[in-house]
Design an enzyme around this catalytic site. Structure first.
Site, PDB file in Angstrom:
ATOM      1  N   ASP A   1       0.775  -1.397   0.170  1.00 11.79           N
ATOM      2  CA  ASP A   1       0.098   0.071  -0.123  1.00 11.79           C
ATOM      3  C   ASP A   1       0.886   1.244   0.028  1.00 11.79           C
ATOM      4  OD1 ASP A   1      -2.194   1.466   0.232  1.00 11.79           O
ATOM      5  OD2 ASP A   1      -2.580   1.119   2.146  1.00 11.79           O
TER       6      ASP A   1
ATOM      7  N   PRO B   1      -8.489   7.070   7.971  1.00 13.61           N
ATOM      8  CA  PRO B   1      -6.809   7.063   7.389  1.00 13.61           C
ATOM      9  C   PRO B   1      -6.708   7.904   6.309  1.00 13.61           C
ATOM     10  CG  PRO B   1      -8.104   5.205   6.912  1.00 13.61           C
ATOM     11  CD  PRO B   1      -9.158   5.909   7.776  1.00 13.61           C
TER      12      PRO B   1
ATOM     13  N   LEU C   1     -15.106  24.185  20.062  1.00 11.93           N
ATOM     14  CA  LEU C   1     -14.531  23.866  21.468  1.00 11.93           C
ATOM     15  C   LEU C   1     -14.390  22.305  21.953  1.00 11.93           C
ATOM     16  CD1 LEU C   1     -16.405  26.515  23.464  1.00 11.93           C
ATOM     17  CD2 LEU C   1     -14.087  26.511  22.756  1.00 11.93           C
TER      18      LEU C   1
ATOM     19  N   GLU D   1      -0.114  16.592  15.828  1.00  8.16           N
ATOM     20  CA  GLU D   1       1.106  15.927  15.389  1.00  8.16           C
ATOM     21  C   GLU D   1       1.186  16.533  13.980  1.00  8.16           C
ATOM     22  OE1 GLU D   1       3.325  14.540  17.284  1.00  8.16           O
ATOM     23  OE2 GLU D   1       2.145  14.258  19.183  1.00  8.16           O
TER      24      GLU D   1
ATOM     25  N   GLY E   1       3.737  18.842  10.750  1.00 11.84           N
ATOM     26  CA  GLY E   1       4.863  18.806  10.055  1.00 11.84           C
ATOM     27  C   GLY E   1       6.156  19.027  10.678  1.00 11.84           C
TER      28      GLY E   1
ATOM     29  N   CYS F   1       8.129  12.636   9.189  1.00  9.71           N
ATOM     30  CA  CYS F   1       7.849  13.847   9.845  1.00  9.71           C
ATOM     31  C   CYS F   1       9.116  14.261  10.741  1.00  9.71           C
ATOM     32  CB  CYS F   1       6.601  13.825  10.649  1.00  9.71           C
ATOM     33  SG  CYS F   1       6.604  12.480  12.055  1.00  9.71           S
TER      34      CYS F   1
ATOM     35  N   LYS G   1       6.139  24.669  18.216  1.00  4.32           N
ATOM     36  CA  LYS G   1       5.722  25.640  17.163  1.00  4.32           C
ATOM     37  C   LYS G   1       4.764  24.936  16.000  1.00  4.32           C
ATOM     38  CE  LYS G   1      10.145  26.603  16.289  1.00  4.32           C
ATOM     39  NZ  LYS G   1      11.532  27.419  16.003  1.00  4.32           N
TER      40      LYS G   1
ATOM     41  N   GLY H   1       2.916  21.535  16.179  1.00  3.45           N
ATOM     42  CA  GLY H   1       1.840  21.088  16.670  1.00  3.45           C
ATOM     43  C   GLY H   1       1.994  21.100  18.403  1.00  3.45           C
TER      44      GLY H   1
HETATM   45  P1  NAP Z   1      -2.327  15.871   5.372  1.00  3.05           P
HETATM   46  O1  NAP Z   1      -2.635  16.159   3.669  1.00  3.05           O
HETATM   47  O2  NAP Z   1      -2.315  16.977   6.152  1.00  3.05           O
HETATM   48  O3  NAP Z   1      -3.294  14.732   5.627  1.00  3.05           O
HETATM   49  C1  NAP Z   1      -3.417  14.290   6.938  1.00  3.05           C
HETATM   50  C2  NAP Z   1      -4.835  13.855   6.976  1.00  3.05           C
HETATM   51  O4  NAP Z   1      -5.871  14.626   7.060  1.00  3.05           O
HETATM   52  C3  NAP Z   1      -5.173  12.736   6.106  1.00  3.05           C
HETATM   53  O5  NAP Z   1      -6.154  11.757   6.523  1.00  3.05           O
HETATM   54  C4  NAP Z   1      -6.048  13.654   4.990  1.00  3.05           C
HETATM   55  O6  NAP Z   1      -7.144  13.165   4.324  1.00  3.05           O
HETATM   56  C5  NAP Z   1      -6.878  14.360   6.190  1.00  3.05           C
HETATM   57  N1  NAP Z   1      -7.458  15.770   5.545  1.00  3.05           N
HETATM   58  C6  NAP Z   1      -7.092  16.490   4.497  1.00  3.05           C
HETATM   59  N2  NAP Z   1      -7.844  17.731   4.350  1.00  3.05           N
HETATM   60  C7  NAP Z   1      -8.758  17.627   5.688  1.00  3.05           C
HETATM   61  C8  NAP Z   1      -9.911  18.472   6.030  1.00  3.05           C
HETATM   62  N3  NAP Z   1     -10.130  19.553   5.365  1.00  3.05           N
HETATM   63  N4  NAP Z   1     -10.226  18.172   7.237  1.00  3.05           N
HETATM   64  C9  NAP Z   1      -9.971  17.116   8.002  1.00  3.05           C
HETATM   65  N5  NAP Z   1      -8.942  16.063   7.409  1.00  3.05           N
HETATM   66  C10 NAP Z   1      -8.414  16.568   6.483  1.00  3.05           C
HETATM   67  O7  NAP Z   1      -0.873  15.126   5.356  1.00  3.05           O
HETATM   68  P2  NAP Z   1      -0.346  13.984   4.492  1.00  3.05           P
HETATM   69  O8  NAP Z   1       0.103  14.631   3.228  1.00  3.05           O
HETATM   70  O9  NAP Z   1      -1.146  12.734   4.544  1.00  3.05           O
HETATM   71  O10 NAP Z   1       0.898  13.553   5.268  1.00  3.05           O
HETATM   72  C11 NAP Z   1       2.298  14.155   5.530  1.00  3.05           C
HETATM   73  C12 NAP Z   1       2.291  15.393   6.605  1.00  3.05           C
HETATM   74  O11 NAP Z   1       1.949  14.490   7.924  1.00  3.05           O
HETATM   75  C13 NAP Z   1       3.580  15.882   6.527  1.00  3.05           C
HETATM   76  O12 NAP Z   1       3.597  17.353   6.846  1.00  3.05           O
HETATM   77  C14 NAP Z   1       4.268  15.110   8.009  1.00  3.05           C
HETATM   78  O13 NAP Z   1       5.054  16.098   8.561  1.00  3.05           O
HETATM   79  C15 NAP Z   1       3.109  15.051   8.856  1.00  3.05           C
HETATM   80  N6  NAP Z   1       3.281  14.009   9.720  1.00  3.05           N
HETATM   81  C16 NAP Z   1       3.376  14.301  11.038  1.00  3.05           C
HETATM   82  C17 NAP Z   1       3.527  13.474  12.120  1.00  3.05           C
HETATM   83  C18 NAP Z   1       3.944  13.819  13.406  1.00  3.05           C
HETATM   84  O14 NAP Z   1       3.730  13.006  14.236  1.00  3.05           O
HETATM   85  N7  NAP Z   1       4.069  14.876  13.810  1.00  3.05           N
HETATM   86  C19 NAP Z   1       3.617  12.048  11.456  1.00  3.05           C
HETATM   87  C20 NAP Z   1       3.392  11.740  10.437  1.00  3.05           C
HETATM   88  C21 NAP Z   1       3.380  12.696   9.478  1.00  3.05           C
HETATM   89  P3  NAP Z   1      -6.590  12.740   2.756  1.00  3.05           P
HETATM   90  O15 NAP Z   1      -5.572  11.740   2.951  1.00  3.05           O
HETATM   91  O16 NAP Z   1      -7.870  12.335   2.050  1.00  3.05           O
HETATM   92  O17 NAP Z   1      -6.086  14.071   2.139  1.00  3.05           O
END
Ligand code: NAP
Length: 490
Positions: free
Chosen positions: A100, A184, A252, A258, A260, A292, A460, A463
């Site tokens: 996947d 997911p 609220l 978590e 970027g 991340c 910052k 998150g």
């Molecule tokens: P993303 O585009 O922000 O998507 C994250 C989740 O949010 C996905 O399930 C996405 O659904 C959903 N989403 C998108 N638009 C939304 C909306 N309007 N309302 C509610 N949910 C919404 O992130 P990504 O590209 O999948 O992942 C990469 C990012 O995640 C990077 O910035 C990385 O640093 C960060 N990350 C952070 C951590 C941490 O622990 N801090 C861990 C892993 C990844 P869809 O997939 O359907 O768009």
């Protein structure tokens, strides 16, 4: 290697109320194998109606089901069984997650699947230690606190570590007696659906875990806004996190965010270079840089700068890249075409900004998959966008520094603050610099050392809130104070 038939990849449904069901619109979405571009299967493209059904099921399970009232010891036993089942079914999970997401099978087994099992074990142990406290007060009373579950948790996760990130949230939320509706990422939804059934087999009652697939803009947004959701646990990009936090603010609802990262990795002139180079490469190629907590910004003491570039030029192209099903592979494809194109655009931008490509800088054409060669870039201007922004691919930028103050200033000169790392043999410097780095976690002389016991999260724009550690469970509970009047006899 398992074929798609052996993997049993018929079209997948939603998992709601302990049963599989179709979506209300009948729409479906392809799930693509990033190693070949072939369609693996399809999942339901759910909508707000499906979200509503899932939340209602979760609400019913929370309010009237056995889960939150069950002795913590019994919940723990079920979560332990989940960990056992993850290990028993590791071959299937590795094959599924690798297919996947494009993850190399050897890393998927050692990291993703094993970490998921450990998370359930760790949270099972913590479940039995969720305690309140008694408080001494001058009021004639017995005052004590209890910790109660928050209720219905919306768990929204990104594409890059689907199994680990959904397990992080689900294990902690369930251990504390909550119920979950999980969305997911639309690119990589398969392990979440697999885990729904595995957790049911482990004994999780119907309605306690619900998985709804579909787009973030529709399913994710409907979850954020649903009045039946009590808490939002979000992992993803800072941009979507901002949106999620603002919707949560309107309604609220408590949130953990978590987001970027864009970590700096500092190599001081007294570093053990063998150790340092190993950590530097791991920090930017692991999971094809879709990580991340990756370390894409390498800061090197000026005296070592050219030496380090020379070593990276030789070493990086030798890291095995290719078919994720080959046990020798270390770097698989990017998880999707979108991610591949984004990396290509950033490397093009680096060229325009005057960057020198030390190695990589191009796709690898293999089997129609989304491969990008690990890329090292030097000589970028300090205000380069490629340094400042989260590329989220196997791309390392290298900058020299003259002293500790400059190293720390460069490291902290980013809105992100998820992780950072440094390489030094000087113990005093290690602690001094670790204290000055503005990040949720700092590694010294290695990278990405994590364990379910170590709190993880950002500062910052990366998150707030922590996952892992006892802190994670606290975020899934509410404190209630009870004050019993004990008046003096008249
Ligand atoms: P993303 O585009 O922000 O998507 C994250 C989740 O949010 C996905 O399930 C996405 O659904 C959903 N989403 C998108 N638009 C939304 C909306 N309007 N309302 C509610 N949910 C919404 O992130 P990504 O590209 O999948 O992942 C990469 C990012 O995640 C990077 O910035 C990385 O640093 C960060 N990350 C952070 C951590 C941490 O622990 N801090 C861990 C892993 C990844 P869809 O997939 O359907 O768009």
């Amino acid at each position: 290697m398992m074929s798609n038939e052996e993997l049993q990849l018929p079209p997948r449904q939603l998992f709601v109320g302990g049963a599989w069901r179709d979506g209300s619109t009948g729409m479906r979405r392809d799930v693509v194998d990033p190693a070949t571009g072939a369609i693996l299967t399809t999942v339901v493209e759910a909508d707000a109606t499906d979200v509503d059904v899932a939340v209602r099921n979760a609400r019913e399970a929370f309010d009237h089901g056995p889960w939150q009232r069950m002795p913590a010891r019994d919940r723990a036993r079920i979560l332990h069984r989940a960990a056992d089942l993850i290990r028993e079914r590791a071959d299937e999970l590795v094959a599924l997650e690798s297919r996947d997401v494009g993850k190399p099978v050897s890393l998927c087994r050692a990291v993703d699947v094993e970490t998921a099992a450990q998370q359930y074990e760790y949270c099972a142990a913590l479940a039995q230690g969720i305690d309140g406290a008694t408080r001494s007060t001058p009021i004639p009373s017995l005052a004590y606190t209890t910790r109660v579950p928050v209720g219905v948790v919306a768990a929204i996760t990104p594409f890059n570590f689907p199994l680990i990130l959904s397990s992080t949230k689900i294990a902690a939320a369930l251990a504390a007696g909550n119920v979950v509706v999980h969305k997911p990422a639309d690119d990589t939804p398969l392990s979440a659906l697999f885990m729904a059934e595995l957790l049911k087999d482990a004994g999780v009652p119907d309605g306690v875990l619900n998985v709804v697939t579909g787009s973030g803009q529709i399913v994710g947004d409907a979850l954020l806004r649903h009045s039946g959701v009590d808490k939002i646990a979000f992992t993803g990009s800072t941009a979507i996190g901002r949106h999620a936090a603002s919707v949560a603010g309107e309604h609220l609802k408590p949130v953990t965010m978590e987001l970027g990262g864009n970590a700096a990795h500092l190599v001081f002139d007294d570093a053990d270079l063998d150790v340092a180079i190993g950590a530097v490469i791991k920090a930017f190629v692991f999971n094809s840089g879709q990580f991340c907590m990756a370390g894409p910004r390498l800061l090197v003491a000026r005296a070592l700068h050219d030496t380090v570039l020379g070593i990276l030029e030789q070493a990086v192209p030798t890291v095995p890249i290719g078919d994720p099903r080959d046990p020798a592979t270390v770097i698989g494809p990017m998880a999707g075409e979108r991610q591949l194109k984004k990396v290509e655009e950033y490397v093009e931008l680096a060229r325009k900004e005057g960057g020198r490509i030390i190695c990589g800088g191009e796709r690898l054409d293999l089997d129609g998959g989304y491969y990008y060669r690990p890329t090292v870039i030097a000589d970028l201007p300090t205000d380069s966008r490629v340094i400042a922004e989260e590329v989220f691919g196997p791309v390392l930028t290298v900058q020299p520094f003259d002293d500790e103050d400059e190293a720390v200033a460069l490291a902290n000169s980013t809105p992100y603050g998820l992780a950072a790392g440094l390489q030094t043999r000087d113990v005093t410097r290690a602690h001094r610099v670790a204290a000055r780095l503005d990040a949720g976690i700092v590694w010294v002389n290695d990278w990405a050392m994590l364990d379910p016991a170590i709190p993880f999260g950002g500062v910052k724009d990366s998150g707030f809130g922590r996952e892992y550690g006892p802190e994670a469970l606290e975020a899934y509970t509410k404190i209630k104070s009870v004050v019993v009047s004990l008046p003096e006899p008249q």
